[in-house]
Design a protein around this motif. Structure first.
Motif, PDB file in Angstrom:
ATOM      1  N   SER A   1       0.776  -1.408   0.027  1.00  0.00           N
ATOM      2  CA  SER A   1       0.082   0.000   0.020  1.00  0.00           C
ATOM      3  C   SER A   1       0.895   1.270   0.190  1.00  0.00           C
ATOM      4  O   SER A   1       0.401   2.255   0.087  1.00  0.00           O
ATOM      5  CB  SER A   1      -0.801  -0.012   1.291  1.00  0.00           C
ATOM      6  N   SER A   2       2.115   0.867  -0.101  1.00  0.00           N
ATOM      7  CA  SER A   2       3.162   2.016   0.115  1.00  0.00           C
ATOM      8  C   SER A   2       3.649   2.438  -1.682  1.00  0.00           C
ATOM      9  O   SER A   2       4.138   1.787  -2.285  1.00  0.00           O
ATOM     10  CB  SER A   2       4.237   1.924   0.717  1.00  0.00           C
ATOM     11  N   MET A   3       3.322   3.694  -1.857  1.00  0.00           N
ATOM     12  CA  MET A   3       3.785   4.195  -3.243  1.00  0.00           C
ATOM     13  C   MET A   3       5.156   4.118  -3.168  1.00  0.00           C
ATOM     14  O   MET A   3       5.629   3.512  -4.647  1.00  0.00           O
ATOM     15  CB  MET A   3       3.573   5.762  -3.252  1.00  0.00           C
ATOM     16  N   ARG A   4       5.837   4.441  -2.370  1.00  0.00           N
ATOM     17  CA  ARG A   4       7.358   4.243  -2.533  1.00  0.00           C
ATOM     18  C   ARG A   4       7.752   2.682  -2.856  1.00  0.00           C
ATOM     19  O   ARG A   4       8.507   2.499  -3.788  1.00  0.00           O
ATOM     20  CB  ARG A   4       8.284   4.712  -1.308  1.00  0.00           C
ATOM     21  N   ASP A   5       7.170   1.830  -2.258  1.00  0.00           N
ATOM     22  CA  ASP A   5       7.421   0.217  -2.346  1.00  0.00           C
ATOM     23  C   ASP A   5       6.889  -0.136  -3.841  1.00  0.00           C
ATOM     24  O   ASP A   5       7.495  -0.921  -4.521  1.00  0.00           O
ATOM     25  CB  ASP A   5       6.907  -0.558  -1.360  1.00  0.00           C
ATOM     26  N   ALA A   6       5.682   0.450  -4.114  1.00  0.00           N
ATOM     27  CA  ALA A   6       4.995   0.029  -5.242  1.00  0.00           C
ATOM     28  C   ALA A   6       5.848   0.487  -6.381  1.00  0.00           C
ATOM     29  O   ALA A   6       5.900  -0.319  -7.763  1.00  0.00           O
ATOM     30  CB  ALA A   6       3.518   0.763  -5.632  1.00  0.00           C
ATOM     31  N   ARG A   7       6.608   1.639  -6.294  1.00  0.00           N
ATOM     32  CA  ARG A   7       7.366   2.053  -7.579  1.00  0.00           C
ATOM     33  C   ARG A   7       8.475   0.943  -7.702  1.00  0.00           C
ATOM     34  O   ARG A   7       9.006   0.807  -8.984  1.00  0.00           O
ATOM     35  CB  ARG A   7       7.935   3.478  -7.412  1.00  0.00           C
ATOM     36  N   ARG A   8       9.249   0.557  -6.699  1.00  0.00           N
ATOM     37  CA  ARG A   8      10.215  -0.386  -6.735  1.00  0.00           C
ATOM     38  C   ARG A   8       9.698  -1.732  -7.320  1.00  0.00           C
ATOM     39  O   ARG A   8      10.338  -2.261  -8.257  1.00  0.00           O
ATOM     40  CB  ARG A   8      10.921  -0.633  -5.443  1.00  0.00           C
ATOM     41  N   ALA A   9       8.511  -2.173  -6.501  1.00  0.00           N
ATOM     42  CA  ALA A   9       7.976  -3.379  -7.208  1.00  0.00           C
ATOM     43  C   ALA A   9       7.417  -3.378  -8.568  1.00  0.00           C
ATOM     44  O   ALA A   9       7.592  -4.543  -9.415  1.00  0.00           O
ATOM     45  CB  ALA A   9       6.732  -4.026  -6.290  1.00  0.00           C
ATOM     46  N   LEU A  10       7.130  -2.292  -9.072  1.00  0.00           N
ATOM     47  CA  LEU A  10       6.497  -2.125 -10.440  1.00  0.00           C
ATOM     48  C   LEU A  10       7.701  -2.258 -11.398  1.00  0.00           C
ATOM     49  O   LEU A  10       7.605  -2.998 -12.441  1.00  0.00           O
ATOM     50  CB  LEU A  10       6.057  -0.780 -10.834  1.00  0.00           C
ATOM     51  N   ILE A  11       8.994  -1.894 -11.122  1.00  0.00           N
ATOM     52  CA  ILE A  11       9.879  -2.282 -11.828  1.00  0.00           C
ATOM     53  C   ILE A  11      10.594  -3.739 -12.212  1.00  0.00           C
ATOM     54  O   ILE A  11      10.551  -4.289 -13.037  1.00  0.00           O
ATOM     55  CB  ILE A  11      11.244  -1.175 -11.693  1.00  0.00           C
ATOM     56  N   LEU A  12      10.374  -4.380 -11.032  1.00  0.00           N
ATOM     57  CA  LEU A  12      10.717  -5.775 -11.033  1.00  0.00           C
ATOM     58  C   LEU A  12       9.554  -6.387 -11.506  1.00  0.00           C
ATOM     59  O   LEU A  12       9.911  -7.356 -12.540  1.00  0.00           O
ATOM     60  CB  LEU A  12      10.968  -6.172  -9.403  1.00  0.00           C
ATOM     61  N   THR A  13       8.388  -6.015 -11.432  1.00  0.00           N
ATOM     62  CA  THR A  13       7.466  -6.834 -11.968  1.00  0.00           C
ATOM     63  C   THR A  13       7.232  -6.670 -13.584  1.00  0.00           C
ATOM     64  O   THR A  13       6.926  -7.587 -14.304  1.00  0.00           O
ATOM     65  CB  THR A  13       5.947  -6.259 -11.273  1.00  0.00           C
ATOM     66  N   ALA A  14       7.360  -5.758 -14.030  1.00  0.00           N
ATOM     67  CA  ALA A  14       7.348  -5.225 -15.333  1.00  0.00           C
ATOM     68  C   ALA A  14       8.691  -6.092 -16.037  1.00  0.00           C
ATOM     69  O   ALA A  14       8.338  -6.758 -17.024  1.00  0.00           O
ATOM     70  CB  ALA A  14       7.752  -3.674 -15.650  1.00  0.00           C
ATOM     71  N   TYR A  15       9.650  -6.107 -15.617  1.00  0.00           N
ATOM     72  CA  TYR A  15      10.847  -6.794 -15.946  1.00  0.00           C
ATOM     73  C   TYR A  15      10.265  -8.370 -15.911  1.00  0.00           C
ATOM     74  O   TYR A  15      10.552  -9.048 -17.122  1.00  0.00           O
ATOM     75  CB  TYR A  15      11.884  -6.802 -15.063  1.00  0.00           C
ATOM     76  N   VAL A  16       9.739  -8.991 -15.059  1.00  0.00           N
ATOM     77  CA  VAL A  16       9.487 -10.312 -14.960  1.00  0.00           C
ATOM     78  C   VAL A  16       8.332 -10.532 -16.032  1.00  0.00           C
ATOM     79  O   VAL A  16       8.475 -11.622 -16.608  1.00  0.00           O
ATOM     80  CB  VAL A  16       9.075 -10.768 -13.526  1.00  0.00           C
ATOM     81  N   LEU A  17       7.544  -9.931 -16.283  1.00  0.00           N
ATOM     82  CA  LEU A  17       6.334  -9.892 -17.151  1.00  0.00           C
ATOM     83  C   LEU A  17       6.868  -9.978 -18.639  1.00  0.00           C
ATOM     84  O   LEU A  17       6.512 -10.858 -19.467  1.00  0.00           O
ATOM     85  CB  LEU A  17       5.096  -8.789 -17.063  1.00  0.00           C
ATOM     86  N   ILE A  18       7.651  -9.044 -18.891  1.00  0.00           N
ATOM     87  CA  ILE A  18       8.413  -9.096 -20.229  1.00  0.00           C
ATOM     88  C   ILE A  18       9.125 -10.423 -20.610  1.00  0.00           C
ATOM     89  O   ILE A  18       9.084 -10.953 -21.570  1.00  0.00           O
ATOM     90  CB  ILE A  18       9.158  -7.856 -20.227  1.00  0.00           C
TER      91      ILE A  18
END
Length: 58
Positions: A37-54
Motif C-alpha cells: 500500500s506504499s507508493m514508494r514500495d510500489a514504484r520499486r515493485a513495479l520495475i521488477l514486476t514489469a521486467y518479469v512480465l516481459i
C-alpha cells in the motif's frame, strides 16, 4: 508511472498486451498485484514486476 494503479489500498500493475500476443494469451491486459500500500514500495515493485512480465509472458 504508467500502469500503476490502486485497487482499494493495494497497488497493482496493469499493462496492455500487443494484439498479436493477445490472441495467443486470450486476454488484452495483464494485471499483477504489487502487494503493497506504499507508493514508494510500489514504484520499486513495479520495475521488477514489469521486467518479469516481459521476460516470461510476452
Amino acid at each position: 508511472m504508467p500502469g500503476l494503479w490502486r485497487r482499494g489500498t493495494i497497488f497493482q500493475y496493469r499493462v496492455r498486451v500487443p494484439a498479436d500476443v493477445a490472441t495467443v494469451l486470450g486476454r488484452s491486459h495483464i494485471s499483477r498485484s504489487l502487494n503493497t500500500s506504499s507508493m514508494r514500495d510500489a514504484r520499486r515493485a513495479l520495475i521488477l514486476t514489469a521486467y518479469v512480465l516481459i521476460a516470461t509472458e510476452m
